[in-house]
Motif scaffolding. Structure first.
Motif, PDB file in Angstrom:
ATOM      1  N   TYR A  60       4.237  46.227   1.763  1.00 32.67           N
ATOM      2  CA  TYR A  60       3.731  47.547   1.404  1.00 32.67           C
ATOM      3  C   TYR A  60       4.705  48.628   1.849  1.00 32.67           C
ATOM      4  CZ  TYR A  60      -0.581  45.201   0.258  1.00 32.67           C
ATOM      5  OH  TYR A  60      -1.502  44.367  -0.309  1.00 32.67           O
ATOM      6  N   HIS A 142     -11.495  43.900  -5.215  1.00 33.08           N
ATOM      7  CA  HIS A 142     -12.081  45.198  -5.565  1.00 33.08           C
ATOM      8  C   HIS A 142     -11.049  46.321  -5.403  1.00 33.08           C
ATOM      9  CE1 HIS A 142     -15.097  48.368  -5.856  1.00 33.08           C
ATOM     10  NE2 HIS A 142     -14.642  48.859  -4.726  1.00 33.08           N
ATOM     11  N   LEU A 143     -10.318  46.314  -4.281  1.00 33.20           N
ATOM     12  CA  LEU A 143      -9.330  47.359  -4.030  1.00 33.20           C
ATOM     13  C   LEU A 143      -8.155  47.257  -4.999  1.00 33.20           C
ATOM     14  CD1 LEU A 143      -9.236  47.602  -0.127  1.00 33.20           C
ATOM     15  CD2 LEU A 143     -10.482  49.046  -1.755  1.00 33.20           C
ATOM     16  N   ILE A 147      -6.803  50.265  -7.184  1.00 37.51           N
ATOM     17  CA  ILE A 147      -5.398  50.694  -7.160  1.00 37.51           C
ATOM     18  C   ILE A 147      -4.847  50.722  -8.587  1.00 37.51           C
ATOM     19  CG2 ILE A 147      -3.062  50.003  -6.475  1.00 37.51           C
ATOM     20  CD1 ILE A 147      -4.340  48.957  -3.823  1.00 37.51           C
TER      21      ILE A 147
ATOM     22  N   LEU B  15      -6.368  46.355   4.905  1.00 38.95           N
ATOM     23  CA  LEU B  15      -6.168  47.679   5.486  1.00 38.95           C
ATOM     24  C   LEU B  15      -4.964  48.380   4.850  1.00 38.95           C
ATOM     25  CD1 LEU B  15      -6.971  46.804   9.197  1.00 38.95           C
ATOM     26  CD2 LEU B  15      -8.300  48.274   7.674  1.00 38.95           C
ATOM     27  N   LYS B  17      -4.018  48.060   1.804  1.00 42.89           N
ATOM     28  CA  LYS B  17      -4.472  48.550   0.504  1.00 42.89           C
ATOM     29  C   LYS B  17      -5.304  49.819   0.657  1.00 42.89           C
ATOM     30  CE  LYS B  17      -4.243  44.072  -1.719  1.00 42.89           C
ATOM     31  NZ  LYS B  17      -4.937  42.860  -2.161  1.00 42.89           N
ATOM     32  N   MET B  18      -6.141  49.847   1.683  1.00 42.56           N
ATOM     33  CA  MET B  18      -6.966  51.041   1.917  1.00 42.56           C
ATOM     34  C   MET B  18      -6.103  52.247   2.238  1.00 42.56           C
ATOM     35  SD  MET B  18     -10.280  49.873   4.059  1.00 42.56           S
ATOM     36  CE  MET B  18     -10.909  48.239   3.797  1.00 42.56           C
ATOM     37  N   LEU B  20      -3.101  52.788   1.331  1.00 35.26           N
ATOM     38  CA  LEU B  20      -2.460  53.178   0.074  1.00 35.26           C
ATOM     39  C   LEU B  20      -3.404  54.011  -0.787  1.00 35.26           C
ATOM     40  CD1 LEU B  20       0.306  52.419  -1.265  1.00 35.26           C
ATOM     41  CD2 LEU B  20      -0.973  50.781  -2.649  1.00 35.26           C
ATOM     42  N   LEU B  21      -4.602  53.492  -0.989  1.00 33.32           N
ATOM     43  CA  LEU B  21      -5.589  54.177  -1.834  1.00 33.32           C
ATOM     44  C   LEU B  21      -5.981  55.528  -1.249  1.00 33.32           C
ATOM     45  CD1 LEU B  21      -8.191  51.594  -3.140  1.00 33.32           C
ATOM     46  CD2 LEU B  21      -7.204  53.466  -4.421  1.00 33.32           C
ATOM     47  N   LYS B  25      -5.813  59.427  -2.809  1.00 35.83           N
ATOM     48  CA  LYS B  25      -7.001  60.272  -2.977  1.00 35.83           C
ATOM     49  C   LYS B  25      -6.888  61.551  -2.151  1.00 35.83           C
ATOM     50  CE  LYS B  25      -9.677  57.753  -5.655  1.00 35.83           C
ATOM     51  NZ  LYS B  25     -10.287  58.230  -6.906  1.00 35.83           N
ATOM     52  N   HIS B  39      -6.602  62.450   9.931  1.00 37.80           N
ATOM     53  CA  HIS B  39      -7.130  61.532  10.933  1.00 37.80           C
ATOM     54  C   HIS B  39      -7.354  62.266  12.254  1.00 37.80           C
ATOM     55  CE1 HIS B  39      -6.709  57.169  12.647  1.00 37.80           C
ATOM     56  NE2 HIS B  39      -7.936  57.609  12.655  1.00 37.80           N
ATOM     57  N   HIS B 110     -14.930  60.608   2.377  1.00 39.02           N
ATOM     58  CA  HIS B 110     -15.339  59.368   3.029  1.00 39.02           C
ATOM     59  C   HIS B 110     -16.558  58.764   2.326  1.00 39.02           C
ATOM     60  CE1 HIS B 110     -14.760  56.770   6.470  1.00 39.02           C
ATOM     61  NE2 HIS B 110     -16.074  56.684   6.578  1.00 39.02           N
ATOM     62  N   GLN B 114     -17.109  55.181   0.349  1.00 38.10           N
ATOM     63  CA  GLN B 114     -18.226  54.255   0.578  1.00 38.10           C
ATOM     64  C   GLN B 114     -18.921  53.926  -0.734  1.00 38.10           C
ATOM     65  OE1 GLN B 114     -20.740  55.700   3.846  1.00 38.10           O
ATOM     66  NE2 GLN B 114     -19.512  54.332   5.128  1.00 38.10           N
ATOM     67  N   ARG B 116     -17.548  54.064  -3.640  1.00 41.39           N
ATOM     68  CA  ARG B 116     -16.597  53.256  -4.403  1.00 41.39           C
ATOM     69  C   ARG B 116     -16.695  51.775  -4.028  1.00 41.39           C
ATOM     70  NH1 ARG B 116     -10.804  54.114  -2.281  1.00 41.39           N
ATOM     71  NH2 ARG B 116     -11.587  52.590  -0.796  1.00 41.39           N
ATOM     72  N   ASP B 117     -16.899  51.500  -2.727  1.00 41.44           N
ATOM     73  CA  ASP B 117     -16.891  50.117  -2.240  1.00 41.44           C
ATOM     74  C   ASP B 117     -18.290  49.537  -2.060  1.00 41.44           C
ATOM     75  OD1 ASP B 117     -14.194  50.518  -2.222  1.00 41.44           O
ATOM     76  OD2 ASP B 117     -14.048  50.841  -0.053  1.00 41.44           O
ATOM     77  N   PHE B 121     -20.008  45.779  -0.365  1.00 36.23           N
ATOM     78  CA  PHE B 121     -20.802  45.683   0.859  1.00 36.23           C
ATOM     79  C   PHE B 121     -22.251  45.273   0.599  1.00 36.23           C
ATOM     80  CE2 PHE B 121     -17.264  48.249   2.485  1.00 36.23           C
ATOM     81  CZ  PHE B 121     -16.991  47.539   3.639  1.00 36.23           C
TER      82      PHE B 121
END
Lengths: 151, 151
Positions: A60, A142-143, A147, B15, B17-18, B20-21, B25, B39, B110, B114, B116-117, B121
């Motif tokens: 990455y 899913h991710l 992407i 992580l 990938k997250m 990156l996404l 956004k 952060h 945020h 959530q 989106r995913d 879950f």
DNA sequence: GCATTTTTGCTTCCTTGTCAACAAAATAAT
DNA sequence: ATTATTTTGTTGACAAGGAAGCAAAAATGC
């Protein structure tokens, strides 16, 4: 904080701790090689015909960063580049004998880490492993789809 | 590759990938603020009397890096520093009104993540969550002990 | 009370990685 | 075939973060 966040942040925290620990240990037994360099050596040792793009995707990182990193490793004499007769564009990497030594040391270190953490993994049942792996795979797919939506 | 490695590498990949996404956004809805800044704003918004050391420990970064980051955010007018009458050493941070706006936007984002995913879950049972959390906690404690051994 | 050690925060220098622009080769389109 | 597009890799300018060294305040030891 709900359980979803707890899981994600928990793993983030976990990985941060591992990075910290591994850095310490590597500085000890692999003096002169940074974690990113060792990581790169590991990948090239495992995958035939590694090139800049494949390394970048796997880590990455941008191809620019990998280009610099591999140049540094070539200068150090850890890896070498080669081409194929029918392709004048792609440049592949392989380990030199010196690089293979580093690779071996890294493997030993890896086993040491596994030994160190054995007590934790012994408590995990096969079902728990499969459950976590299935979660990771589902979430990962899913991710990937998300992407892809962005381009 | 055994299951232990699969789990760890799987989560590392996840992580990445997250990150990156989220970067994509955030660049959209929080123009002018980098992920690390957001952060930082998030942490200061959630924890009263945040200071350089606490931020550094939480982010696994050096105090030097946080010192620069907070200075930048102060310059931008997102956070402000304050002291306590009986302590001339420690410097705390709080959000300005402008910072609170960023914090709110981040919270919305945020929630969007959530949502989106959600589909992923929803498939996870309470037992699976608890199993993963128990694994994370055990492993985390184990690594803490190992880190402590080094100094 | 005074000396020593630890904590907290900052700064300077250096390394690492990103971004953007680019060139060359390969592939696709027409 | 030749033109356009994509892929691969490189470079230079820039930004983020780490390491080391420092100073001031606080905590600890005696």
């Amino acid at each position: 904080m709900n359980k979803e966040e707890q899981v994600i942040m928990g793993f983030r925290d976990l990985l941060n701790k591992m990075v910290l620990l591994n850095k310490f240990k590597m500085e000890d037994s692999l003096k002169g090689y940074k974690p990113s360099e060792v990581h790169c050596i590991e990948y090239i040792g495992r995958n035939v015909d590694s090139n800049v793009v494949k390394l970048a995707e796997s880590f990455y990182m941008t191809t620019g960063a990998i280009s610099k990193l591999t140049k540094k490793l070539i200068k150090k004499g850890t890896i070498e580049s080669y081409r194929k007769p029918d392709n004048k564009k792609e440049i592949y990497f392989r380990l030199t004998d010196q690089g293979k030594v580093i690779y071996k040391i890294h493997e030993e270190l890896h086993k040491e880490f596994q030994e160190r953490d054995k007590s934790v993994f012994e408590q995990v049942t096969e079902e728990q492993f499969d459950s976590m792996l299935s979660f990771v795979e589902k979430y990962s797919r899913h991710l990937d789809a998300e992407i892809k939506k962005l381009g």
